[in-house]
Structures are given as structure tokens and as C-alpha cells.
Write an enzyme that holds these catalytic residues in place. Structure first.
Site: not given
Ligand code: APR
Length: 240
Positions: A99, A101, A116
Site C-alpha cells: 500500500n 498509504d 510499492h
């Protein structure tokens, strides 16, 4: 499965499903479209070369979404586990997240690796510096380090090498337990981590809303929302 016996080194892989209950969309649930573009068509170096403003707009929207989201009980439970599993005393722990975030960090987790990349980070392609970034990149702002107008989203796009692979493979080689949370097992190399861990003798557990493409590789699969399954599992590991 005996919750605690013999487990020292834990690797946890998280995907979009752990942030779904924080209101952040997963990739393959709905039609996976954004403004009628397939994510796979926007999150690529080719798209950035072809239409940088479109890609910058896409990540401006991601950045705003992340800032508006809040950690949910699953993020909070992993942060409790991180704090209760001090290196040396209990063993190693690494949260490898797909993620972009920062909800793991905002929940209080420290040992997090964003394979990522991160929505709230900008990468200067002129001097290679990375900077925390919460605003737009649409107006090509100057790099705080070298002033070049060469900032791009610090995201690993399709076709680019994920971050931290050496560290991840080293952790998988030492893992006694590998837990996958909220990921469809659709994208490599993350989808292959369970096989890596298993080949080194780790116990493998999947916590997901539905069976994933990798479910057959796990010793145990628990199906349900992360906000329920993750606190339950963490309580098994550290009690209470
Ligand atoms: N609790 C637990 N699992 C959930 C929940 C929930 N509340 N909601 C959805 N899920 C599960 C779905 O069942 C699905 O298996 O989370 C998974 C999300 O899968 P994807 O949308 O494919 O997301 P992810 O696996 O993280 O994608 C991997 O693909 O597009 C690329 O780079 C992108 O990091 C992303 C990668």
C-alpha cells in the site's frame, strides 16, 4: 495452530484490503477504473512520459485520499504487535506493505517497508532525492534539494523494480511465520512471498475477505474483514 510456540521472526504482507475499511479503494474489487482509465494504464512510466499531467492528477487524488483516511482496527492491531515484539527479546518483525498509504505508520507501527512506494513522497528524477509531499505535483514544483522541476510520485509503477527486495527476501529466509493480510495475490513479486517463506519452513496464515489466488499456499486461511481478523490474530500472538 499453537499460537506462540517457537515463533520468533514474523513477516507480515499487507495489501489494499487492510485499508478498505479506512475508505481507500482496493484495486480489483470494483471495475478498477479511475476517470475511465484502467489503473494499469496510469501507473506506468510510459503513461507518465505520454501524459504527465494525467498521472500527476491521479496521484494528487491518491495523496488527498490518503490524507483524508484514518487507520482502522487492523492497522492499530499490527502496531500493537510491532510494539509488543521488540527485536532481540521476542524476535524480528517486518510489515511489508504493497500500500502507498501511511496508515500503518499513523497507527503507530515502526517496522514498515513500502515495497510499492508512498503516496506522500515525491522523487526527484534529477538528483534522486525523496521528499515528504502532501500537496499537488501538478504545477511541477522545484525539487527542495536541487530546484529542478523533475519531481514525480515516489510510486513503483508497473515494470519498475519494487523497493526493498533484498531486505524482504532476507526477512522471508529467517521467518518462522508469514501472514498475508488483504491482498489478492494477483501481483508479483509480492504474490510469491508465501512460497518463499514456506520453502524456508515458515508457518503461513492468510487473513482476507475472500479466498485469494494464493490461498492454496497457506497453512491456514481465515476469511472475513481485516478489522475483525487482525485484532483476533494479534490477541492470539500477544494475548489480550
Ligand atoms: N478485509 C480484508 N480483506 C479485504 C477487505 C477487508 N475489509 N476488503 C477487500 N479485501 C481483500 C479483497 O478480497 C482482495 O483479495 O483485499 C484484496 C485486495 O486485492 P487488490 O485489490 O488486488 O489489492 P492488492 O492485492 O493490494 O494489489 C496488489 O496491485 O495494482 C497493484 O500496486 C498495486 O499494490 C497493488 C498491487
Amino acid at each position: 495452530m499453537g499460537a506462540m510456540d517457537g515463533i520468533r521472526n514474523i513477516v507480515i504482507l499487507t495489501g489494499a484490503g487492510i485499508s478498505a475499511e479506512s475508505g481507500l479503494r482496493t484495486f480489483r474489487a470494483e471495475d478498477g477504473l479511475w476517470e475511465d482509465h484502467r489503473v494499469e494504464d496510469v501507473a506506468t512510466p510510459q503513461a507518465f512520459r505520454r501524459d504527465p499531467q494525467l498521472v500527476q492528477r491521479f496521484y494528487d487524488a491518491r495523496r488527498a485520499g490518503v490524507r483524508a483516511a484514518r487507520p482502522n482496527p487492523a492497522h492499530a492491531a499490527l502496531a500493537r504487535l510491532d510494539r509488543a515484539w521488540p527485536p532481540g527479546e521476542r524476535g524480528e518483525l517486518l510489515i511489508v506493505t504493497q500500500n502507498i498509504d501511511d496508515l500503518h505508520e499513523r497507527a503507530g507501527a515502526a517496522r514498515v517497508l513500502h515495497m510499492h512506494g508512498e503516496a506522500l513522497s515525491a522523487w526527484c528524477t534529477a538528483c534522486d532525492a525523496r521528499h515528504g509531499w502532501t500537496d499537488t505535483l501538478l504545477d511541477s514544483p522545484p525539487c527542495p534539494a536541487c530546484s529542478a522541476r523533475s519531481l514525480r510520485p515516489d510510486i513503483v509503477w508497473f515494470g519498475e523494480m519494487p523497493y526493498g527486495m533484498d531486505r524482504i527476501f532476507a526477512a522471508l529466509a529467517r521467518a518462522d511465520m508469514f501472514v498475508s493480510i488483504g491482498t489478492s495475490g494477483a501481483v508479483y513479486p509480492a504474490a510469491g512471498f508465501v512460497q518463499q517463506a514456506k520453502s524456508h519452513g515458515a508457518r503461513t496464515l492468510e487473513l482476507n475477505l475472500e479466498r485469494s489466488q494464493g490461498s492454496a499456499w497457506f497453512d491456514e486461511s481465515r476469511l472475513g474483514p481485516a478489522s475483525e481478523l487482525v485484532p483476533e490474530w494479534v490477541a492470539e500472538m500477544i494475548g489480550g
